[in-house]
Write a protein that holds these residues in place. Structure first.
Motif, mmCIF file in Angstrom:
data_model
loop_
_atom_site.group_PDB
_atom_site.id
_atom_site.type_symbol
_atom_site.label_atom_id
_atom_site.label_comp_id
_atom_site.label_asym_id
_atom_site.label_seq_id
_atom_site.Cartn_x
_atom_site.Cartn_y
_atom_site.Cartn_z
ATOM 1 N N LEU A 1 0.571 -1.220 -0.249
ATOM 2 C CA LEU A 1 0.114 -0.127 -0.023
ATOM 3 C C LEU A 1 0.772 1.277 -0.059
ATOM 4 C CD1 LEU A 1 -2.841 1.186 0.127
ATOM 5 C CD2 LEU A 1 -2.735 0.941 2.528
ATOM 6 N N LEU A 2 1.751 1.201 0.863
ATOM 7 C CA LEU A 2 2.720 2.330 0.874
ATOM 8 C C LEU A 2 3.508 2.557 -0.485
ATOM 9 C CD1 LEU A 2 4.168 4.723 2.370
ATOM 10 C CD2 LEU A 2 5.841 3.093 3.197
ATOM 11 N N LYS A 3 4.181 1.367 -1.058
ATOM 12 C CA LYS A 3 4.763 1.709 -2.510
ATOM 13 C C LYS A 3 3.989 2.169 -3.467
ATOM 14 C CE LYS A 3 8.427 0.179 -3.284
ATOM 15 N NZ LYS A 3 9.636 0.854 -3.342
ATOM 16 N N TYR A 4 2.610 1.472 -3.608
ATOM 17 C CA TYR A 4 1.516 1.943 -4.408
ATOM 18 C C TYR A 4 1.235 3.438 -4.263
ATOM 19 C CZ TYR A 4 -2.822 1.640 -7.169
ATOM 20 O OH TYR A 4 -3.780 1.896 -7.993
ATOM 21 N N SER A 5 0.747 4.042 -2.988
ATOM 22 C CA SER A 5 0.492 5.121 -2.766
ATOM 23 C C SER A 5 1.702 6.144 -3.204
ATOM 24 C CB SER A 5 -0.240 5.321 -1.536
ATOM 25 O OG SER A 5 0.991 5.071 -0.565
ATOM 26 N N ASN A 6 3.061 5.727 -2.908
ATOM 27 C CA ASN A 6 3.986 6.737 -3.360
ATOM 28 C C ASN A 6 4.143 6.979 -4.565
ATOM 29 O OD1 ASN A 6 4.718 6.821 -0.671
ATOM 30 N ND2 ASN A 6 6.501 5.243 -0.643
ATOM 31 N N ILE A 7 4.022 5.871 -5.625
ATOM 32 C CA ILE A 7 4.004 5.986 -7.006
ATOM 33 C C ILE A 7 3.009 6.788 -7.559
ATOM 34 C CG2 ILE A 7 3.092 3.795 -7.754
ATOM 35 C CD1 ILE A 7 6.152 5.552 -8.987
ATOM 36 N N ALA A 8 1.714 6.654 -6.989
ATOM 37 C CA ALA A 8 0.648 7.488 -7.326
ATOM 38 C C ALA A 8 0.605 8.811 -7.118
ATOM 39 C CB ALA A 8 -0.652 6.935 -6.819
ATOM 40 N N TYR A 9 1.345 9.038 -5.931
ATOM 41 C CA TYR A 9 1.371 10.634 -5.596
ATOM 42 C C TYR A 9 2.446 11.106 -6.309
ATOM 43 C CZ TYR A 9 2.943 14.627 -2.876
ATOM 44 O OH TYR A 9 3.227 16.072 -2.740
ATOM 45 N N SER A 10 3.706 10.354 -6.842
ATOM 46 C CA SER A 10 4.560 10.979 -7.791
ATOM 47 C C SER A 10 4.159 11.366 -9.027
ATOM 48 C CB SER A 10 5.676 10.166 -7.744
ATOM 49 O OG SER A 10 5.589 8.958 -8.370
ATOM 50 N N CYS A 11 3.196 10.730 -9.614
ATOM 51 C CA CYS A 11 2.457 10.869 -10.828
ATOM 52 C C CYS A 11 1.839 12.270 -10.911
ATOM 53 C CB CYS A 11 1.630 9.628 -11.259
ATOM 54 S SG CYS A 11 2.388 8.084 -11.583
ATOM 55 N N LEU A 12 1.282 12.842 -9.566
ATOM 56 C CA LEU A 12 0.630 14.099 -9.634
ATOM 57 C C LEU A 12 1.345 15.359 -9.482
ATOM 58 C CD1 LEU A 12 -2.419 12.665 -7.588
ATOM 59 C CD2 LEU A 12 -2.199 12.823 -9.976
ATOM 60 N N ASN A 13 2.827 15.102 -9.556
ATOM 61 C CA ASN A 13 3.471 16.299 -9.372
ATOM 62 C C ASN A 13 3.158 17.486 -10.213
ATOM 63 O OD1 ASN A 13 5.702 16.027 -7.427
ATOM 64 N ND2 ASN A 13 6.581 14.378 -8.283
ATOM 65 N N GLU A 14 3.058 18.689 -9.912
ATOM 66 C CA GLU A 14 2.656 20.023 -10.758
ATOM 67 C C GLU A 14 3.682 20.064 -12.001
ATOM 68 O OE1 GLU A 14 -0.135 21.755 -10.288
ATOM 69 O OE2 GLU A 14 -0.883 20.330 -8.733
ATOM 70 N N ASP A 15 4.837 19.915 -11.451
ATOM 71 C CA ASP A 15 5.855 20.201 -12.721
ATOM 72 C C ASP A 15 6.071 18.703 -13.427
ATOM 73 O OD1 ASP A 15 8.053 20.655 -14.239
ATOM 74 O OD2 ASP A 15 9.222 21.446 -12.453
ATOM 75 N N ARG A 16 5.918 18.801 -14.634
ATOM 76 C CA ARG A 16 5.935 17.697 -15.360
ATOM 77 C C ARG A 16 7.316 17.049 -15.394
ATOM 78 N NH1 ARG A 16 3.076 20.032 -20.955
ATOM 79 N NH2 ARG A 16 0.936 19.847 -20.231
ATOM 80 N N ALA A 17 8.370 17.717 -15.261
ATOM 81 C CA ALA A 17 9.837 17.300 -15.155
ATOM 82 C C ALA A 17 9.805 16.480 -13.972
ATOM 83 C CB ALA A 17 10.600 18.372 -15.094
#
Length: 119
Positions: free
Chosen positions: A77-93
């Motif tokens: 759950l932690l690994k999954y939520s970390n990757i999902a969150y990283s996809c939502l970064n405001e800065d595309r880079a």
């Protein structure tokens, strides 16, 4: 509604990292068991809610209860939520590429299978 990269409005264009944002929203839809956009008085969007909850360490309050209690291992759950969150970064880079996402989701799966004693 609710899956579109907010950077599109700022830049006026779409990039392949726009798809990464949308994929992150999809990951949160599955994790939370709700749609990206809920038509109600607040016109509730999942992405900003998930980001806010993640950053304030209250994500567990919006995760599907069955996933949290019975189905997903805490490590997965932690690994999954970390990757999902990283996809939502405001800065595309700052968003990960799809190869990295796939690797991290495979790690989440391995953690889950380890919990279930499946190899």
């Amino acid at each position: 509604m609710g899956c579109m990269d907010p950077a599109i409005e700022k830049t006026g264009g779409v990039a392949h990292k726009s798809d990464i944002y949308s994929f992150g929203v999809l990951l949160f839809e599955m994790l939370c068991g709700r749609k990206a956009f809920v038509q109600n008085d607040a016109k509730s969007f999942l992405a900003p809610l998930a980001k806010y909850r993640y950053e304030n360490k209250t994500l567990q309050d919006i995760i599907c209860p069955d996933l949290q209690r019975n189905l997903m291992s805490p490590q997965s759950l932690l690994k999954y939520s970390n990757i999902a969150y990283s996809c939502l970064n405001e800065d595309r880079a700052d968003r990960p590429n799809m190869d990295y996402i796939v690797d991290e989701l495979e790690k989440a799966l391995k953690l889950q299978l380890r919990r279930e004693h499946i190899k």
